[in-house]
Design a protein around this motif. Structure first.
Motif, short mmCIF file in Angstrom:
data_model
loop_
_atom_site.label_atom_id
_atom_site.label_comp_id
_atom_site.label_asym_id
_atom_site.label_seq_id
_atom_site.Cartn_x
_atom_site.Cartn_y
_atom_site.Cartn_z
N ASN A 199 0.84 -1.20 0.00
CA ASN A 199 0.00 0.00 0.00
C ASN A 199 0.87 1.26 0.00
O ASN A 199 2.09 1.16 0.11
CB ASN A 199 -0.93 -0.03 1.23
N LYS A 200 0.25 2.39 -0.11
CA LYS A 200 0.93 3.69 -0.10
C LYS A 200 1.83 3.89 -1.32
O LYS A 200 2.85 4.59 -1.22
CB LYS A 200 1.74 3.88 1.19
N ALA A 201 1.46 3.23 -2.43
CA ALA A 201 2.22 3.45 -3.67
C ALA A 201 1.71 4.74 -4.29
O ALA A 201 1.05 4.76 -5.33
CB ALA A 201 2.04 2.27 -4.61
N GLY A 203 2.71 9.28 -4.47
CA GLY A 203 3.66 10.36 -4.18
C GLY A 203 5.10 9.87 -4.17
O GLY A 203 5.49 9.01 -4.98
N ASP A 204 5.86 10.37 -3.20
CA ASP A 204 7.28 10.05 -3.10
C ASP A 204 7.54 8.56 -2.84
O ASP A 204 8.61 8.05 -3.14
CB ASP A 204 7.91 10.84 -1.94
N LEU A 205 6.56 7.91 -2.25
CA LEU A 205 6.78 6.51 -1.85
C LEU A 205 6.60 5.52 -2.99
O LEU A 205 6.88 4.33 -2.85
CB LEU A 205 5.84 6.14 -0.70
N LYS A 206 6.12 6.01 -4.13
CA LYS A 206 5.80 5.11 -5.24
C LYS A 206 6.99 4.23 -5.66
O LYS A 206 6.84 3.01 -5.78
CB LYS A 206 5.28 5.92 -6.43
N PRO A 207 8.19 4.83 -5.88
CA PRO A 207 9.31 3.97 -6.29
C PRO A 207 9.69 2.94 -5.21
O PRO A 207 9.98 1.78 -5.53
CB PRO A 207 10.47 4.96 -6.51
N THR A 238 1.10 -3.54 -6.09
CA THR A 238 1.10 -2.27 -5.36
C THR A 238 -0.30 -1.66 -5.43
O THR A 238 -1.08 -2.00 -6.32
CB THR A 238 2.11 -1.25 -5.94
N ALA A 239 -0.59 -0.76 -4.50
CA ALA A 239 -1.88 -0.07 -4.50
C ALA A 239 -1.75 1.23 -3.73
O ALA A 239 -0.80 1.41 -2.96
CB ALA A 239 -2.94 -0.96 -3.84
N SER A 240 -2.67 2.11 -3.96
CA SER A 240 -2.77 3.30 -3.13
C SER A 240 -4.21 3.43 -2.66
O SER A 240 -5.09 3.83 -3.42
CB SER A 240 -2.35 4.55 -3.91
#
Lengths: 329, 329
Positions: A199-201, A203-207, A238-240
């Motif tokens: 989770n939290k993929a 903003g900045d955390l995507k990579p 991945t997911a957001s």
């Protein structure tokens, strides 16, 4: 309740009346013998929809955004025309300071939808009690016509194994790996996970989320060898939840796996194993309950515990004494 | 064995004869009723040294170098004039392909020392059986004069909790965090660990090991608040089993913690709780064993399991039927 009242509760529950459902689950949560008997009678009366929902177990490390995820995932399912029930299992709620779902405001949107039903973990009961209550609650929401049951648990101790034993698909929610974060993932949990979702993929955390996903994908490949699964499972995605991205893809994967399992012997065999396992659990629980309810045992136990604690009686001798009292009745 | 033979075995064991010790542990591993009775009789005869050793629980992630660590740590203890017993607990040995200690050649130096005693996990038994056997083996090695008992387990499932419940100090061994390594550390394990030791702090890995240590030290500070521990505990250290570095420091920490606990009420209370907990475990196990040994239950069980598996009888109803048979005798 008399027979007619139980019939009436069953009828209203099968009509999908929320208050009837809530009342039935409250009944199932009680350990009072009369409530137990009423719950059993109710489950006997309920129709063939029991067992028909997709049962999804869900766990995740603390801080991973589980409530946000359930909200986003649940709302997406409702948009697809499905009825979604969320049941929380948190045997440690006494210790950790309250269930994640204790506060429905954390899933404000989902909780307001008529096609969704959210039920927090009952407060302070031991794992065995939570297991029975949750299993019965699954049957009750299924009888009330829910299509998907999310059984959500916190990432501690035995509760994941227990939830996996009463569901069909297990989803493990993780955060993007950070330097100071301990991804408290047990080997055992990796072995039961069908989908690992980072989770939290966003903003900045995507990579970082993508790297984490790839790491877990490698780990899952090792796990796969030991399991019987279709090509591509278990899988890591991945997911957001925040941006509501990846929800439909997760559901597609779950459905694909579920379809495959229904077509193979897996599903029937698994439900059969779960039922037999449940019988054995109920027996163990039942005989231990009867043991503790035995007057001769109850009368001797406090003094014997003290003698064992101060070392005058070895534990095994004390156990023998108690079992002799139990069998002597 | 008759009374005299049990007396003789007890005498030889208390003299520190290795073959007597090995034989006694083999006896304790058996679940045959006559062997159980003999083990109990033997434990009754054994003197006051039971309970006197420092009992150290040890767990670690796979590949962390546990055998190398036990070898280095054990040899250091022997050099200090102590007698060291190593007991392995691996309930999953059937699945994971053999106990870590199955092959003593992995601890070649230690296993050749007369002051050391290494006992692999018995093959294929369920957790309850392993628990009883290990608890009794601890008492037996203590009676044989061993000063330190290392109870070593693999990092899966419930076995760490079980080992923590029968030891005084718990040591968790970790590797330097690597990108592709899942440090499968459960929250629950962090909560029971008294010492976290980051192994492989040698060569190129030394700086990474130090960073990992600092990460775990932070994590342990969060844990500490919930526990009653002396200043500085739980603690995180680095070590190199390969280069035999850090071993004496670890032992110093263990002794400091152990001394503090003996001076406070902690130790007495803990051993008392362990004994009472053991009594309850023995009772549960005993009544479930008696249930399964019941001829009426055994006769009905296979057919009933089939009916539950194919859905004709609900699990709870089947459990009730079985319990009625058990109580009817």
């Amino acid at each position: 309740m008399n027979e007619a009242q139980i019939d009436e509760l069953a009828r209203r529950l099968e009509n999908g009346e929320r208050r009837a459902l809530a009342r039935a689950i409250t009944l199932a949560e009680s350990s009072r013998p009369d409530h137990r008997a009423e719950t059993r009678a109710l489950l006997h009366r309920l129709g063939p929809d029991q067992g028909k929902a997709v049962r999804i177990g869900l766990s995740g490390t603390p801080g991973v955004g589980k409530s946000t995820f359930i909200e986003a995932f649940g709302c997406m399912l409702v948009e697809q025309g499905l009825k979604v029930a969320v049941l929380a299992v948190d045997p440690s709620s006494a210790r950790s300071g309250g269930s994640i779902l204790g506060d429905k405001t954390r899933m404000e949107r989902l909780s307001r939808l008529p096609q969704a039903f959210i039920r927090p973990s009952p407060s302070r009961s031991e794992l065995g009690g939570v297991a029975r209550r949750t299993r019965e609650a699954i049957l009750l929401v299924e009888a009330a016509g829910f299509d998907v049951v999310l059984v959500e648990t916190v990432g501690v101790g035995q509760s994941e194994i227990m939830v996996a034993e009463m569901t069909d698909v297990f989803l493990l929610l993780l955060g993007p790996a950070g330097g100071d974060e301990l991804q408290g993932v047990k080997r055992g949990i990796m072995e039961i996970a069908d989908l690992v979702v980072v989770n939290k993929a966003d903003g900045d955390l995507k990579p970082v989320a993508e790297i984490t996903r790839a790491d877990y994908a490698s780990a899952l490949r090792l796990v796969r060898k030991r399991r019987r699964d279709p090509e591509g499972f278990p899988t890591a995605m991945t997911a957001s939840a925040l941006e509501e991205k990846g929800m439909a893809e997760i559901w597609d994967k779950i459905r694909a796996l579920n379809d495959w399992r229904h077509e193979s012997v897996w599903f029937t065999r698994r439900r059969a194993e779960q039922a037999v396992g449940w019988m054995h659990t109920a027996v163990k629980r039942g005989i231990v309950e009867r043991f503790h309810a035995d007057p001769a045992v109850a009368a001797r136990l406090p003094a014997l515990e003290a003698e064992v604690a101060n070392g005058t009686v070895p534990p095994e001798d004390a156990a023998d004494q108690l079992m002799a009292l139990f069998e002597g009745k």
